[in-house]
Design an enzyme around this catalytic site. Structure first.
Site, PDB file in Angstrom:
ATOM      1  N   ASP A   1     -15.775  17.284 -31.034  1.00 26.50           N
ATOM      2  CA  ASP A   1     -17.193  17.006 -31.273  1.00 26.50           C
ATOM      3  C   ASP A   1     -17.668  15.873 -30.361  1.00 26.50           C
ATOM      4  O   ASP A   1     -18.543  15.091 -30.745  1.00 26.50           O
ATOM      5  CB  ASP A   1     -17.462  16.668 -32.746  1.00 26.50           C
ATOM      6  CG  ASP A   1     -18.938  16.736 -33.089  1.00 26.50           C
ATOM      7  OD1 ASP A   1     -19.714  17.299 -32.304  1.00 26.50           O
ATOM      8  OD2 ASP A   1     -19.316  16.193 -34.144  1.00 26.50           O
TER       9      ASP A   1
ATOM     10  N   HIS B   1     -21.550  23.990 -39.323  1.00 26.44           N
ATOM     11  CA  HIS B   1     -21.798  22.572 -39.586  1.00 26.44           C
ATOM     12  C   HIS B   1     -21.986  22.452 -41.094  1.00 26.44           C
ATOM     13  O   HIS B   1     -23.033  22.824 -41.618  1.00 26.44           O
ATOM     14  CB  HIS B   1     -23.031  22.073 -38.836  1.00 26.44           C
ATOM     15  CG  HIS B   1     -23.257  20.599 -39.027  1.00 26.44           C
ATOM     16  ND1 HIS B   1     -23.081  19.677 -38.014  1.00 26.44           N
ATOM     17  CD2 HIS B   1     -23.591  19.886 -40.131  1.00 26.44           C
ATOM     18  CE1 HIS B   1     -23.316  18.464 -38.492  1.00 26.44           C
ATOM     19  NE2 HIS B   1     -23.633  18.560 -39.777  1.00 26.44           N
TER      20      HIS B   1
ATOM     21  N   ARG C   1     -24.091  19.473 -23.200  1.00 26.33           N
ATOM     22  CA  ARG C   1     -25.496  19.249 -22.785  1.00 26.33           C
ATOM     23  C   ARG C   1     -25.832  20.061 -21.536  1.00 26.33           C
ATOM     24  O   ARG C   1     -25.211  21.078 -21.266  1.00 26.33           O
ATOM     25  CB  ARG C   1     -25.779  17.748 -22.549  1.00 26.33           C
ATOM     26  CG  ARG C   1     -25.219  16.804 -23.601  1.00 26.33           C
ATOM     27  CD  ARG C   1     -25.757  17.053 -24.980  1.00 26.33           C
ATOM     28  NE  ARG C   1     -25.377  15.977 -25.897  1.00 26.33           N
ATOM     29  CZ  ARG C   1     -25.327  16.103 -27.204  1.00 26.33           C
ATOM     30  NH1 ARG C   1     -25.609  17.264 -27.788  1.00 26.33           N
ATOM     31  NH2 ARG C   1     -24.998  15.093 -27.972  1.00 26.33           N
TER      32      ARG C   1
ATOM     33  N   HIS D   1     -15.639  19.907 -37.840  1.00 26.39           N
ATOM     34  CA  HIS D   1     -15.569  18.449 -37.964  1.00 26.39           C
ATOM     35  C   HIS D   1     -15.517  18.001 -39.423  1.00 26.39           C
ATOM     36  O   HIS D   1     -16.400  17.289 -39.896  1.00 26.39           O
ATOM     37  CB  HIS D   1     -16.694  17.740 -37.206  1.00 26.39           C
ATOM     38  CG  HIS D   1     -18.058  18.376 -37.290  1.00 26.39           C
ATOM     39  ND1 HIS D   1     -18.630  18.740 -38.472  1.00 26.39           N
ATOM     40  CD2 HIS D   1     -18.957  18.684 -36.328  1.00 26.39           C
ATOM     41  CE1 HIS D   1     -19.824  19.247 -38.239  1.00 26.39           C
ATOM     42  NE2 HIS D   1     -20.037  19.235 -36.942  1.00 26.39           N
TER      43      HIS D   1
ATOM     44  N   HIS E   1     -19.757  19.248 -27.127  1.00 20.61           N
ATOM     45  CA  HIS E   1     -21.135  19.243 -26.621  1.00 20.61           C
ATOM     46  C   HIS E   1     -21.119  18.867 -25.149  1.00 20.61           C
ATOM     47  O   HIS E   1     -20.655  17.779 -24.794  1.00 20.61           O
ATOM     48  CB  HIS E   1     -21.992  18.236 -27.391  1.00 20.61           C
ATOM     49  CG  HIS E   1     -22.085  18.555 -28.847  1.00 20.61           C
ATOM     50  ND1 HIS E   1     -23.082  19.348 -29.379  1.00 20.61           N
ATOM     51  CD2 HIS E   1     -21.277  18.231 -29.883  1.00 20.61           C
ATOM     52  CE1 HIS E   1     -22.896  19.481 -30.685  1.00 20.61           C
ATOM     53  NE2 HIS E   1     -21.801  18.809 -31.012  1.00 20.61           N
TER      54      HIS E   1
ATOM     55  N   LYS F   1     -22.661  29.833 -34.104  1.00 17.31           N
ATOM     56  CA  LYS F   1     -22.715  28.531 -34.752  1.00 17.31           C
ATOM     57  C   LYS F   1     -23.829  28.495 -35.781  1.00 17.31           C
ATOM     58  O   LYS F   1     -24.984  28.807 -35.466  1.00 17.31           O
ATOM     59  CB  LYS F   1     -22.954  27.450 -33.683  1.00 17.31           C
ATOM     60  CG  LYS F   1     -23.170  26.056 -34.227  1.00 17.31           C
ATOM     61  CD  LYS F   1     -21.898  25.487 -34.846  1.00 17.31           C
ATOM     62  CE  LYS F   1     -22.190  24.191 -35.579  1.00 17.31           C
ATOM     63  NZ  LYS F   1     -21.647  23.027 -34.936  1.00 17.31           N
TER      64      LYS F   1
ATOM     65  N   HIS G   1     -14.533  22.292 -30.315  1.00 16.59           N
ATOM     66  CA  HIS G   1     -15.920  21.910 -30.663  1.00 16.59           C
ATOM     67  C   HIS G   1     -16.365  20.818 -29.692  1.00 16.59           C
ATOM     68  O   HIS G   1     -15.921  19.679 -29.786  1.00 16.59           O
ATOM     69  CB  HIS G   1     -16.001  21.393 -32.101  1.00 16.59           C
ATOM     70  CG  HIS G   1     -17.379  20.991 -32.524  1.00 16.59           C
ATOM     71  ND1 HIS G   1     -17.959  21.430 -33.690  1.00 16.59           N
ATOM     72  CD2 HIS G   1     -18.308  20.180 -31.937  1.00 16.59           C
ATOM     73  CE1 HIS G   1     -19.172  20.908 -33.791  1.00 16.59           C
ATOM     74  NE2 HIS G   1     -19.397  20.143 -32.749  1.00 16.59           N
TER      75      HIS G   1
HETATM   76  C1  NCD Z   1     -23.953  16.258 -32.393  1.00 14.50           C
HETATM   77  C2  NCD Z   1     -24.901  16.182 -31.189  1.00 14.50           C
HETATM   78  O1  NCD Z   1     -25.221  15.071 -30.771  1.00 14.50           O
HETATM   79  O2  NCD Z   1     -25.289  17.221 -30.653  1.00 14.50           O
HETATM   80  N1  NCD Z   1     -23.911  14.986 -33.019  1.00 14.50           N
HETATM   81  C3  NCD Z   1     -22.943  14.519 -33.824  1.00 14.50           C
HETATM   82  O3  NCD Z   1     -23.090  13.431 -34.388  1.00 14.50           O
HETATM   83  N2  NCD Z   1     -21.824  15.183 -34.016  1.00 14.50           N
HETATM   84  C4  NCD Z   1     -24.371  17.362 -33.289  1.00 14.50           C
HETATM   85  C5  NCD Z   1     -23.325  17.750 -34.295  1.00 14.50           C
HETATM   86  O4  NCD Z   1     -22.286  18.310 -33.963  1.00 14.50           O
HETATM   87  O5  NCD Z   1     -23.543  17.513 -35.498  1.00 14.50           O
HETATM   88 ZN    ZN Z   2     -20.952  18.807 -32.824  1.00 11.23          ZN
END
Ligand code: NCD
Ligand code: ZN
Length: 349
Positions: free
Chosen positions: A252, A141, A22, A179, A20, A104, A18
């Site tokens: 995450d 989520h 961007r 998460h 991110h 997702k 998991h």
């Molecule tokens: C994530 C994000 O910033 O994209 N933020 C987070 O606090 N984990 C989104 C998510 O996974 O909930």
């Molecule tokens: Zn996330």
């Protein structure tokens, strides 16, 4: 039992289930931090606009590959952002052609960039049925968005109100509850013998809600789902170090620039990609379970996703505390790296 604690550890190369990454300059800044240690990662689709179709996923995967450091063999495993308009045929195509590994599900409004998420679960029923048929996992989520539910209860309430009905209607659907932050979630996953697993982040193994709120507010520890009481953190650690195949690492890691974290309404997200392996080694060592680290970071995830573990290995070496840069620079400002609050003695060789 060896007389002396190990000072070196060889593991299959880890994966992050998991993550991110961007886009644009941020992607270029943060991707090398993950690609340095991890072989693969499940890449979250919550861009603006989100990665909804197989065409979107191909384009995003191309941008990730183009942003990889020279010589990196990192593999992004793409996800599709489930909306009420998602076409089951497109999902099946993405799965069959190896474009997307999972779908997702964000309840609409649950977290950063989730406005296009699901409001009415009946409207995604056909997609979920198709995924169950073709064996494609759904990453969830797991928080309700009902404003009347206390933010610290939203995960536990989601399990009762949403997850149990989804699983009842669709017992063959393979689900990753992402998460997880509560003992309730750990217990629920443990009590479910089939088709359910959970990812656990690095930071939720380390911080509880006091870290965010006691003695001053610490926005860099604010993420969603928000960290809970200490007893929940302890339950997460027990699950992670247990070796139970249903629990595996999903960092995450969610970068936001400092200006976006440190404002009147700061963004949710902890950026842990650079130091995650050092943090985890410390957590597992303190628990006396270094021998279970590989299962958590490198074996259980591939097993759930039906993939081979990575052939390569990494070496962790224990010594004097290692330091990581406190920030990663981007064009829009620095991104603060997760501070575990204790010295890190393990480094990746
Ligand atoms: C994530 C994000 O910033 O994209 N933020 C987070 O606090 N984990 C989104 C998510 O996974 O909930
Ligand atoms: Zn996330």
């Amino acid at each position: 039992m060896p007389d002396t604690a190990p000072t070196e550890l060889t593991l299959r190369r880890p994966d992050d289930w998991h993550l991110h990454l961007r886009d644009g300059d941020m992607l270029r800044a943060v991707l090398p931090e993950t690609a340095r240690h991890f072989a693969r990662a499940i890449v979250m689709p919550n861009l603006v606009p989100p990665v909804v179709t197989s065409t979107d996923a191909v384009a995003y995967r191309d941008r990730i590959r183009a942003a990889l450091p020279e010589g990196s063999d990192f593999t992004p495993l793409m996800t599709l952002y489930l909306t009420e308009d998602t076409d089951p045929d497109d999902v099946e195509r993405a799965h069959a052609e190896g474009i997307a590994t999972a779908v997702k599900l964000y309840p609409a409004g649950a977290t950063t960039n989730s406005a296009s998420g699901v409001r009415d679960f009946d409207r995604v029923r056909r997609v979920l049925d198709r995924m169950a048929q073709i064996g494609m996992p759904l990453c969830i989520h797991g928080e309700v968005t009902d404003a009347s539910v206390d933010i610290f209860d939203r995960e536990a309430v989601f399990i009762d109100r949403m997850l149990k009905p989804i699983r009842k209607k669709n017992p063959d659907l393979r689900i990753v509850l992402e998460h997880v932050t509560t003992e309730d979630a750990v217990d629920y996953v443990r009590d479910t013998p089939k088709n359910l697993a959970a990812t656990i982040t690095t930071h939720h193994l380390i911080i509880n809600r006091n870290h965010i709120l006691a003695g001053g507010i610490r926005p860099h520890y604010y993420c969603l789902p928000v960290a809970k009481r200490e007893k929940h953190r302890v339950a997460l650690v027990q699950a992670a170090v247990s070796g139970d195949r249903r629990f595996f690492l999903g960092t995450d890691s969610a970068p936001h620039t400092d200006p976006r974290k440190l404002q009147e309404c700061g963004c949710a997200g902890v950026f842990s990609a650079p130091n995650t392996m050092s943090c985890l080694a410390e957590v597992f060592e303190v628990a006396g379970k270094l021998n279970k680290l590989e299962a958590f970071t490198s074996l259980n995830g591939p097993a759930f996703y039906g993939l081979e573990p990575n052939a390569q290995t990494i070496r962790l070496i224990k010594g004097d505390p290692v330091t990581y840069p406190s920030h990663v620079p981007t064009e829009d400002g620095p991104v603060t790296v997760f501070d575990p609050g204790f010295p890190l003695h393990w480094r990746v060789a």
